[in-house]
Motif scaffolding. Sequence first.
Motif, PDB file in Angstrom:
ATOM      1  N   ARG A 171       0.789  -1.357  -0.053  1.00  0.00           N
ATOM      2  CA  ARG A 171       0.015  -0.124  -0.019  1.00  0.00           C
ATOM      3  C   ARG A 171       1.010   1.216  -0.083  1.00  0.00           C
TER       4      ARG A 171
ATOM      5  N   GLU B  69      -8.545 -14.019   0.549  1.00  0.00           N
ATOM      6  CA  GLU B  69      -8.916 -12.446   0.837  1.00  0.00           C
ATOM      7  C   GLU B  69      -8.087 -11.543   0.003  1.00  0.00           C
TER       8      GLU B  69
ATOM      9  N   ALA C  85      -9.945  -8.736  -2.443  1.00  0.00           N
ATOM     10  CA  ALA C  85     -10.403  -7.783  -1.492  1.00  0.00           C
ATOM     11  C   ALA C  85      -9.438  -6.788  -0.866  1.00  0.00           C
ATOM     12  N   LEU C  86      -8.145  -7.590  -0.538  1.00  0.00           N
ATOM     13  CA  LEU C  86      -7.269  -6.427  -0.184  1.00  0.00           C
ATOM     14  C   LEU C  86      -6.522  -5.707  -1.206  1.00  0.00           C
TER      15      LEU C  86
ATOM     16  N   ARG D 180      -7.834  -4.893  -4.216  1.00  0.00           N
ATOM     17  CA  ARG D 180      -8.812  -3.909  -4.737  1.00  0.00           C
ATOM     18  C   ARG D 180      -9.060  -2.788  -4.141  1.00  0.00           C
ATOM     19  N   SER D 181      -8.676  -2.899  -2.742  1.00  0.00           N
ATOM     20  CA  SER D 181      -8.628  -1.677  -1.938  1.00  0.00           C
ATOM     21  C   SER D 181      -7.639  -0.675  -2.175  1.00  0.00           C
ATOM     22  N   ILE D 182      -6.665  -1.235  -2.789  1.00  0.00           N
ATOM     23  CA  ILE D 182      -5.679  -0.027  -2.911  1.00  0.00           C
ATOM     24  C   ILE D 182      -5.684   0.819  -4.296  1.00  0.00           C
ATOM     25  N   PRO D 183      -5.965   2.257  -4.139  1.00  0.00           N
ATOM     26  CA  PRO D 183      -6.056   2.873  -5.261  1.00  0.00           C
ATOM     27  C   PRO D 183      -4.982   2.725  -6.343  1.00  0.00           C
TER      28      PRO D 183
ATOM     29  N   LYS E 193      -9.831  -5.850 -11.458  1.00  0.00           N
ATOM     30  CA  LYS E 193     -10.097  -4.475 -11.244  1.00  0.00           C
ATOM     31  C   LYS E 193      -8.822  -3.878 -12.269  1.00  0.00           C
TER      32      LYS E 193
ATOM     33  N   GLY F 187     -15.720  -9.116  -0.524  1.00  0.00           N
ATOM     34  CA  GLY F 187     -14.539  -8.339  -1.093  1.00  0.00           C
ATOM     35  C   GLY F 187     -13.887  -8.850  -2.389  1.00  0.00           C
TER      36      GLY F 187
ATOM     37  N   GLU G 258     -18.738  -9.129  -5.123  1.00  0.00           N
ATOM     38  CA  GLU G 258     -19.011  -7.658  -4.715  1.00  0.00           C
ATOM     39  C   GLU G 258     -18.883  -6.669  -5.659  1.00  0.00           C
ATOM     40  N   ALA G 259     -17.654  -7.045  -6.597  1.00  0.00           N
ATOM     41  CA  ALA G 259     -17.451  -5.875  -7.655  1.00  0.00           C
ATOM     42  C   ALA G 259     -18.642  -5.942  -8.692  1.00  0.00           C
TER      43      ALA G 259
END
Length: 315
Positions: A94, A126, A129-130, A132-135, A231, A258, A262-263
């Motif tokens: 991150r 997981e 989910a992890l 995908r959450s990073i811009p 993503k 996640g 969910e996407a």
Amino acid sequence: MADVKKIATRDSYGNTLKELAAEGHDDLVVLDADLAAATKTGMFQKAYPDRHFDCGIAEGNMVGVAAGLAAMGYVPFVSSFAMFAAGRAFEQVRNSVGYPHLNVKIGATHGGISVGEDGASHQCCEDFALMRSIPGMTVICPADDIEARAAVRAAYAMEGPVYLRFGRLAVPVFHDEANYHFELGKGEQLTEGNDIAIIATGLMVNEARMAAEQLAAEGIHARVINIHTIKPLDEEIVIKAAKECGKVITAEEHNVIGGLGEAVCAVLSEKQPTPVRRVGVQDVFGCSGPAWDLLKKFGLDAATICKTAHEMLGK
């Protein structure tokens, strides 16, 4: 499908890294965390020992080293099991890669339940989910050898951080290399059908194909869509399938929280409200056992997809 050649996508990863180096891409370097034999970067290490760096069991440090190499103009591929690459090193991915948007590629092998006998501690469900959450992070999960090879090449060619998930388990090669075109962020429709759409990623794509065959024998025509790039998601193909089919099943070797499901739900809830059922790991940890037995136990198979389709269609 029983006679189809099977190859683990982790092998595709190692082979393609070596091919890219042989083609003269001198900026490509590979880092591993004491797992070169398992991640298959050992192929690259043997051919190009001066461009392979074993950072030991220190994944966070390895990501930091890769960030430094990227800042110097290299294209580093960081390699470890998904549990360690996405999980243990999340903060460094991150802050050291995602935040400065550096050109680091993360080759995460041994993703999902199909790690098998290694058990719950190593079965990372997981990671989508992890990551995908990073811009700015691109997230890819190829379905077979041909797609995995193309994904590695596409990741090398693009600028910016990429997370690639590969599997330990040998899976069927169903793409035809001569006619296959890989494009980042674009899904692939594999079958025709308007009764229900099955949107899958990774090894679940072939299970979706098998489910579609079984459903077709019952007079149910399922549209199968392969989403290799989770993503950025191909919203156009997802929305089109929802409009034309009316019901959607997602299938992934990942927690239903996640991931791909969910996407897809996020897109459809905003732009094309549609009934969706998520086939995946149902918010539980895995366990140790033979890979194919575990996939069946956790409902990651064609039979579960068919059962879900019947429930959605009231049959």
